[in-house]
Scaffold this motif. Structure first.
Motif, mmCIF file in Angstrom:
data_model
loop_
_atom_site.group_PDB
_atom_site.id
_atom_site.type_symbol
_atom_site.label_atom_id
_atom_site.label_comp_id
_atom_site.label_asym_id
_atom_site.label_seq_id
_atom_site.Cartn_x
_atom_site.Cartn_y
_atom_site.Cartn_z
ATOM 1 N N ALA A 39 39.976 34.354 27.282
ATOM 2 C CA ALA A 39 40.414 33.019 26.872
ATOM 3 C C ALA A 39 41.872 33.031 26.432
ATOM 4 C CB ALA A 39 39.526 32.498 25.741
ATOM 5 N N ARG A 40 42.309 34.126 25.829
ATOM 6 C CA ARG A 40 43.677 34.201 25.306
ATOM 7 C C ARG A 40 44.696 34.522 26.397
ATOM 8 N NH1 ARG A 40 42.715 37.699 21.570
ATOM 9 N NH2 ARG A 40 42.158 36.079 20.074
ATOM 10 N N HIS A 41 44.330 35.417 27.318
ATOM 11 C CA HIS A 41 45.310 35.911 28.281
ATOM 12 C C HIS A 41 44.984 35.564 29.729
ATOM 13 C CE1 HIS A 41 47.005 38.168 24.964
ATOM 14 N NE2 HIS A 41 45.833 38.753 24.742
ATOM 15 N N GLY A 42 43.771 35.106 29.999
ATOM 16 C CA GLY A 42 43.345 34.875 31.372
ATOM 17 C C GLY A 42 42.586 36.082 31.906
ATOM 18 N N ILE A 43 41.603 35.820 32.766
ATOM 19 C CA ILE A 43 40.773 36.914 33.282
ATOM 20 C C ILE A 43 41.588 37.865 34.146
ATOM 21 C CG2 ILE A 43 38.816 37.464 34.782
ATOM 22 C CD1 ILE A 43 37.471 34.903 33.806
ATOM 23 N N ALA A 44 42.388 37.322 35.070
ATOM 24 C CA ALA A 44 43.149 38.169 35.981
ATOM 25 C C ALA A 44 44.143 39.052 35.240
ATOM 26 C CB ALA A 44 43.867 37.307 37.014
ATOM 27 N N SER A 70 34.442 42.721 37.446
ATOM 28 C CA SER A 70 33.651 41.730 38.168
ATOM 29 C C SER A 70 32.284 41.538 37.526
ATOM 30 C CB SER A 70 33.502 42.158 39.629
ATOM 31 O OG SER A 70 32.660 41.273 40.329
ATOM 32 N N ARG A 71 31.642 42.640 37.169
ATOM 33 C CA ARG A 71 30.326 42.554 36.523
ATOM 34 C C ARG A 71 30.440 42.019 35.099
ATOM 35 N NH1 ARG A 71 27.786 48.345 37.447
ATOM 36 N NH2 ARG A 71 26.208 47.473 36.041
ATOM 37 N N LEU A 72 31.536 42.328 34.455
ATOM 38 C CA LEU A 72 31.780 41.787 33.116
ATOM 39 C C LEU A 72 31.956 40.268 33.177
ATOM 40 C CD1 LEU A 72 32.349 42.177 30.115
ATOM 41 C CD2 LEU A 72 34.687 42.824 30.706
ATOM 42 N N THR A 73 32.697 39.796 34.172
ATOM 43 C CA THR A 73 32.880 38.357 34.354
ATOM 44 C C THR A 73 31.557 37.678 34.689
ATOM 45 O OG1 THR A 73 35.138 38.751 35.148
ATOM 46 C CG2 THR A 73 34.165 36.606 35.635
ATOM 47 N N ASP A 132 43.818 28.376 40.500
ATOM 48 C CA ASP A 132 43.561 29.785 40.773
ATOM 49 C C ASP A 132 42.641 30.412 39.736
ATOM 50 O OD1 ASP A 132 45.319 29.594 38.692
ATOM 51 O OD2 ASP A 132 46.672 31.174 39.380
ATOM 52 N N GLY A 133 41.893 29.588 39.019
ATOM 53 C CA GLY A 133 40.988 30.106 37.998
ATOM 54 C C GLY A 133 39.885 30.966 38.589
ATOM 55 N N VAL A 134 39.599 32.071 37.934
ATOM 56 C CA VAL A 134 38.604 33.016 38.436
ATOM 57 C C VAL A 134 37.197 32.420 38.448
ATOM 58 C CG1 VAL A 134 37.511 35.251 37.966
ATOM 59 C CG2 VAL A 134 39.992 34.997 37.743
ATOM 60 N N LEU A 135 36.907 31.535 37.500
ATOM 61 C CA LEU A 135 35.550 30.983 37.388
ATOM 62 C C LEU A 135 35.353 29.691 38.162
ATOM 63 C CD1 LEU A 135 34.992 31.492 33.545
ATOM 64 C CD2 LEU A 135 34.342 33.025 35.410
#
Length: 220
Positions: A39-44, A70-73, A132-135
């Motif tokens: 949330a603070r820095h972005g997933i990527a 990937s599994r953590l996300t 470009d959000g990962v989710l």
């Protein structure tokens, strides 16, 4: 033939990420830490090493619990984000036909979810709304659509029965609800600084939102 004995270095590497038998299960703590970093820095932009450092554990321990990012996300989706939305939908399904009660239930529900998961607004803006959000794709194809679709259908039925302002589009009303709840919470550090408004807490924001909804959605 005698079985070869593993070298001490290989044994250490294999066990490096495993918690000892007398150590507590750290999975929930590590997941919470990872979400806060996302949330603070972005997933990527967040590495497993950075998450491990924030949790004061080794990267090997994080890998032991989740494998890779990937599994953590995926764990974030399955164990935090989607259950929160499913719980809100289940609550709203119990609300009657009054559209105002439905809107108030949504606003209160979002406020309660964010109280439990303070990372949600920032993560939503970063990883769902951003192009470009990962989710983004996962949310569009899994749990996210069902809640707004259900709300839009309920609002349309209320409008047809004369219980909702005919000038409103039921679909855009859902968009407005998200805008009145999630966005103010996500941008709170900005507007609190602009207005020097440290006194405006989540409860005050909720009351303000409810007042807007009560006057703006009444039938003509």
């Amino acid at each position: 033939m005698a079985r070869a004995t593993p070298s001490p270095s290989r044994t250490r590497r294999r066990r490096a990420g495993r918690p000892g038998a007398d150590q507590p299960d750290l999975r929930e703590l590590l997941l919470d830490t990872a979400i806060a970093q996302f949330a603070r820095h972005g997933i990527a932009a967040t590495s497993l090493r950075a998450i491990a450092s924030a949790a004061a554990v080794t990267p090997a321990l994080l890998h032991y619990y989740f494998g890779d990012k990937s599994r953590l996300t995926q764990a974030l989706l399955d164990e935090r984000l989607l259950p929160a939305l499913a719980g809100l939908r289940a609550q709203l399904e119990q609300v009657g036909d009054d559209p105002l009660e439905l809107m108030e239930g949504f606003a209160r529900g979002i406020t309660e979810i964010v109280a439990r998961h303070p990372w949600l607004p920032s993560l939503w803006v970063r990883e769902v709304l951003s192009e470009d959000g990962v989710l983004r794709e996962a949310m569009l194809h899994r749990g996210a659509p069902s809640l707004p679709q259900m709300l839009a259908q309920r609002f349309a039925a209320a409008q047809a029965a004369g219980r909702l302002n005919p000038g409103l589009d039921p679909r855009l009303l859902v968009v407005s609800l998200v805008g009145l709840t999630m966005f103010p919470l996500a941008s709170a550090p900005v507007w609190r600084g602009v207005f020097d408004a440290g006194d405006l807490d989540a409860g005050t924001l909720l009351n303000h939102t409810l007042a807007l909804l009560r006057r703006g959605t009444e039938p003509a």
